[in-house]
Every structure is written in C-alpha cells, then in structure tokens.
Scaffold this active site. Structure first.
Site, PDB file in Angstrom:
ATOM      1  N   GLY A 256      63.833 -13.714  98.880  1.00  0.00           N
ATOM      2  CA  GLY A 256      65.332 -13.846  98.735  1.00  0.00           C
ATOM      3  C   GLY A 256      65.977 -14.396 100.120  1.00  0.00           C
ATOM      4  O   GLY A 256      66.846 -15.057 100.123  1.00  0.00           O
ATOM      5  N   SER A 257      65.472 -13.682 101.219  1.00  0.00           N
ATOM      6  CA  SER A 257      66.305 -13.881 102.360  1.00  0.00           C
ATOM      7  C   SER A 257      65.728 -15.429 102.873  1.00  0.00           C
ATOM      8  O   SER A 257      66.557 -16.104 103.612  1.00  0.00           O
ATOM      9  CB  SER A 257      65.625 -13.052 103.458  1.00  0.00           C
ATOM     10  OG  SER A 257      64.366 -12.988 103.645  1.00  0.00           O
ATOM     11  N   ASN A 258      64.717 -15.786 102.652  1.00  0.00           N
ATOM     12  CA  ASN A 258      64.242 -17.283 102.884  1.00  0.00           C
ATOM     13  C   ASN A 258      65.389 -18.409 102.188  1.00  0.00           C
ATOM     14  O   ASN A 258      65.698 -19.314 102.888  1.00  0.00           O
ATOM     15  CB  ASN A 258      62.810 -17.481 102.710  1.00  0.00           C
ATOM     16  CG  ASN A 258      61.817 -17.039 103.271  1.00  0.00           C
ATOM     17  OD1 ASN A 258      62.024 -16.601 104.680  1.00  0.00           O
ATOM     18  ND2 ASN A 258      60.543 -17.131 102.960  1.00  0.00           N
TER      19      ASN A 258
ATOM     20  N   GLU B 278      60.067 -11.038  93.709  1.00  0.00           N
ATOM     21  CA  GLU B 278      59.688 -10.012  94.638  1.00  0.00           C
ATOM     22  C   GLU B 278      60.425  -8.545  94.764  1.00  0.00           C
ATOM     23  O   GLU B 278      60.116  -7.972  95.402  1.00  0.00           O
ATOM     24  CB  GLU B 278      59.670 -10.633  96.356  1.00  0.00           C
ATOM     25  CG  GLU B 278      58.626 -11.556  96.194  1.00  0.00           C
ATOM     26  CD  GLU B 278      58.423 -12.279  97.595  1.00  0.00           C
ATOM     27  OE1 GLU B 278      57.408 -12.806  98.064  1.00  0.00           O
ATOM     28  OE2 GLU B 278      59.321 -12.172  98.387  1.00  0.00           O
TER      29      GLU B 278
ATOM     30  N   GLY C 130      53.596 -30.304  93.741  1.00  0.00           N
ATOM     31  CA  GLY C 130      53.034 -30.807  95.213  1.00  0.00           C
ATOM     32  C   GLY C 130      53.172 -31.955  95.444  1.00  0.00           C
ATOM     33  O   GLY C 130      53.973 -32.947  95.343  1.00  0.00           O
ATOM     34  N   SER C 131      52.011 -32.725  95.765  1.00  0.00           N
ATOM     35  CA  SER C 131      51.900 -34.125  96.197  1.00  0.00           C
ATOM     36  C   SER C 131      52.257 -35.156  94.989  1.00  0.00           C
ATOM     37  O   SER C 131      52.205 -36.406  95.003  1.00  0.00           O
ATOM     38  CB  SER C 131      50.517 -34.440  96.686  1.00  0.00           C
ATOM     39  OG  SER C 131      49.662 -34.054  96.046  1.00  0.00           O
TER      40      SER C 131
ATOM     41  N   ALA D  97      57.179 -21.896 103.400  1.00  0.00           N
ATOM     42  CA  ALA D  97      58.578 -22.124 102.796  1.00  0.00           C
ATOM     43  C   ALA D  97      58.913 -23.057 102.060  1.00  0.00           C
ATOM     44  O   ALA D  97      60.032 -22.972 101.825  1.00  0.00           O
ATOM     45  CB  ALA D  97      59.700 -21.653 104.084  1.00  0.00           C
ATOM     46  N   ALA D  98      57.978 -23.794 101.599  1.00  0.00           N
ATOM     47  CA  ALA D  98      58.499 -25.186 100.857  1.00  0.00           C
ATOM     48  C   ALA D  98      59.276 -24.857  99.555  1.00  0.00           C
ATOM     49  O   ALA D  98      60.197 -25.435  99.359  1.00  0.00           O
ATOM     50  CB  ALA D  98      57.387 -26.082 100.636  1.00  0.00           C
ATOM     51  N   GLY D  99      58.530 -24.009  98.710  1.00  0.00           N
ATOM     52  CA  GLY D  99      59.178 -23.529  97.571  1.00  0.00           C
ATOM     53  C   GLY D  99      60.818 -22.892  97.901  1.00  0.00           C
ATOM     54  O   GLY D  99      61.590 -23.087  96.793  1.00  0.00           O
ATOM     55  N   ASP D 100      60.709 -22.123  98.764  1.00  0.00           N
ATOM     56  CA  ASP D 100      62.026 -21.396  98.872  1.00  0.00           C
ATOM     57  C   ASP D 100      63.256 -22.433  99.419  1.00  0.00           C
ATOM     58  O   ASP D 100      64.163 -22.393  98.894  1.00  0.00           O
ATOM     59  CB  ASP D 100      62.080 -20.320 100.268  1.00  0.00           C
ATOM     60  CG  ASP D 100      60.940 -19.321  99.450  1.00  0.00           C
ATOM     61  OD1 ASP D 100      60.940 -18.790  98.403  1.00  0.00           O
ATOM     62  OD2 ASP D 100      60.392 -18.774 100.530  1.00  0.00           O
TER      63      ASP D 100
ATOM     64  N   GLY E  60      57.021 -21.724 110.450  1.00  0.00           N
ATOM     65  CA  GLY E  60      57.518 -20.640 109.907  1.00  0.00           C
ATOM     66  C   GLY E  60      58.241 -20.626 108.565  1.00  0.00           C
ATOM     67  O   GLY E  60      57.902 -21.591 107.817  1.00  0.00           O
TER      68      GLY E  60
END
Length: 332
Positions: free
Chosen positions: A59-61, A162, A246-247, A273-276, A311
C-alpha cells in the site's frame, strides 16, 4: 458477453473534482533488507554484504511511487491504512511525506505494531520476503468509514491483499459507487482465492505470473496462455485484466480489446518493488485520462525502471525518467 465499460475517466468514471486523486488503501510496512551473494537454504546461515531499514508494504509502496510520479502534475496522492504507535510507524510517516503523500486518512493503532517485512536479496536481484502484518492485519471496515471522504472523491483506487479482504471489498464498493476506477493487485494471492463479491468490484486486475497461476491454474508463459487466463478472470466479473509476464511483457484484455505490451530493456538489480511501481504508473496514467493501452505502456516503463534501483519505495522513478525511457525505446 460482458458489457464493456471504457476504462478512462469519462462516463461512470468522471471525476467530480478538478484535482484528480489517487488513493492507495492498504498495507504499510518497514522493510528490513539484507543483501548476500545468495539466499540461504532451509536451516542455513549465510553472511550478508549489507542491510537497510526502509519504507515498504504494498500500500505504501504504491502510494510513494504514485507520489513521486505525480510531483508537479496537479494529481493528488493519499494513503489510507494503519500503522502502530511505534518508531517504525514514525519512520513510515516521515518517508511517505517525503514522497508527497497525503496521510490524512492514515490511522494509528495503539494495540498493534507497524508491519514489518524481512527481505533477502541475492546477487542476481532475486528476493524472498517474510511479512509480519502487525497493524495491517487489523484493518477493517472502520478504516473504510474513517477514509470515507477520500474514497468518495477518489479518481483511481489502488488496492492490494496485505490487509484483510473484507476491508478491501468495503473500500472497493465505496469508491466504485462514487465513480472511481478500482485497481486490485492480487498480491499476495490468497490460497482460497478472492471473496466472491470482490470480483464484481474490480475494474482492473493486475496479477503477475505466480498470481495468475494461483487464481486460474494457468501459467502465463506466452501471450496465448495469458489470454486464456485473462478470459477466465474476466468471466468472474472483473472489467479488465493485465497479466504481468516479466521479460515477456504485459498482456492486457478489457473484455473487448486486447494486446501485448512489449517489455522494456533494462539492467535489473532488484525486483522487490517492480509490481508496486507498475500499479502506481497505471494509476497515474489513468488519473490523467489515458486509454488503457497507453496506461499499460506507462505502467510497464515504471515497473522496468524500478528494477534498476535498490529498495522498495526508493526504487520508484519520476515522470521525467519514465518519459526518457519510453522515448528511447519506442513502442513496437
């Protein structure tokens, strides 16, 4: 055949306020991240190279990533959820404010600690994560009521799994009834699946490969596989599906049109964090009124750029960087 609802901010999704709002309703964690050449096997201890204590939680990401993208755009970003009355909660507040996120809807929980994620990352950028939900797991319909004014004027609502699904459902219902576009990242994918009522409240579902398999039993190893999975998910009541492969890119289907967004070529160092960042980019594009096909490309660029930095929230790109990548790698 499912009735087509155009996923732009027109018609049912018209914005009642001149200033668009992206609201993330979900988890807030502090991530304790350790880096090592490889991840430990069960029962094994490995020596790490470094560690960091940083903002995390889906949520925060997503709120932080949207806040960084929205800087100077006139789009407002806010976060609703719970933190504990502890040092991690205070750190989360400081970090989110740094990204320009409005925390007025955020509540403090005196009975539960701020959520924590313990993350291991190996030399290739792969990760394993253990989450202790803390205050996130106490989120309920009272949090929805506390954020009612925000949910009722939201342009795009970002949801994740989450926090308890009943709270997610209540938030989706309130925002969607007021005209918001509801985007659900089904992560972590629950073994028992989504609540039956939740499917109908989702405008856009954004599963990755493992979540797609968990929800449909189909591994999306090709566009054809993704199309089959998307059709199953559309049949459950969602209005559009974005299968993140992904790729192999992103397959999208809105019930009427579909396409494959080719992946961006980057050098990944950290996939945490890619999905966020993908979902934040999607929300930012939709809040601008972009059509779904262009919003998917913007989201893909955001997700790709997030893998080039270490990160979670700090991996989020700004809009200028996203524009530069899309210009350097034109749509094929």
């Amino acid at each position: 055949m499912l009735k087509y609802v155009p996923l732009t901010l027109t018609g049912r999704h018209a914005m009642p306020n001149p200033k668009p709002l992206i609201l993330s309703f979900g988890s807030i964690n502090i991530d304790v991240t350790a880096r090592a050449a490889r991840l430990p096997r069960p029962g094994e201890t490995v020596h790490g190279e470094s560690y960091a204590v940083m903002l995390g939680g889906k949520g925060s990401n997503q709120a932080a990533a949207a806040g960084r993208l929205a800087e100077g755009s006139g789009i407002q970003v806010a976060l609703a959820g719970r933190i504990g009355q502890d040092s991690f909660g205070a750190q989360a507040r400081r970090e989110l404010e740094r990204f320009g996120v409005d925390l007025s809807p955020l509540r403090e929980d005196a009975a539960n600690p701020t959520g924590v994620a313990l993350i291991g990352i190996d030399g290739s950028g792969e990760n394993c994560i253990t989450v202790v939900g803390g205050a996130n797991m106490a989120v309920d319909e009272t949090d929805v009521e506390a954020a009612a004014q925000w949910l009722e004027r939201t342009s795009v609502l970002l949801l994740q799994l989450e926090v308890p699904q009943k709270a997610v459902l209540a938030a989706a219902r309130k925002a969607r009834a007021a005209g918001a576009i509801v985007v659900l990242d089904p992560a972590p994918a629950p073994e028992q699946g989504l609540l039956d009522e939740l499917w109908q409240e989702i405008d856009i579902l954004t599963p990755n490969e493992s979540e797609t398999f968990q929800l449909t039993g189909i591994r999306p190893e090709s566009a054809d596989d993704a199309a089959k999975a998307a059709n199953l998910l559309l049949a459950k009541g969602v209005k559009a599906v974005l299968v993140k492969m992904g790729s192999r890119g992103v397959f999208w289907h809105d019930g009427t049109q579909s396409g494959l967004c080719a992946p961006f070529s980057v050098q990944p160092v950290d996939t945490v964090a890619a999905g966020d960042c993908f979902n934040a980019g999607l929300a930012f594009a939709l809040a601008q009124g972009q059509p779904l096909s262009k919003a998917v490309r913007i989201a893909s660029a955001c997700g790709a750029l997030a893998t080039t930095r270490h990160g979670a929230a700090d991996a989020a790109p700004d809009w200028k960087t996203v524009e530069t990548l899309m210009a350097a790698q034109p749509e094929r």
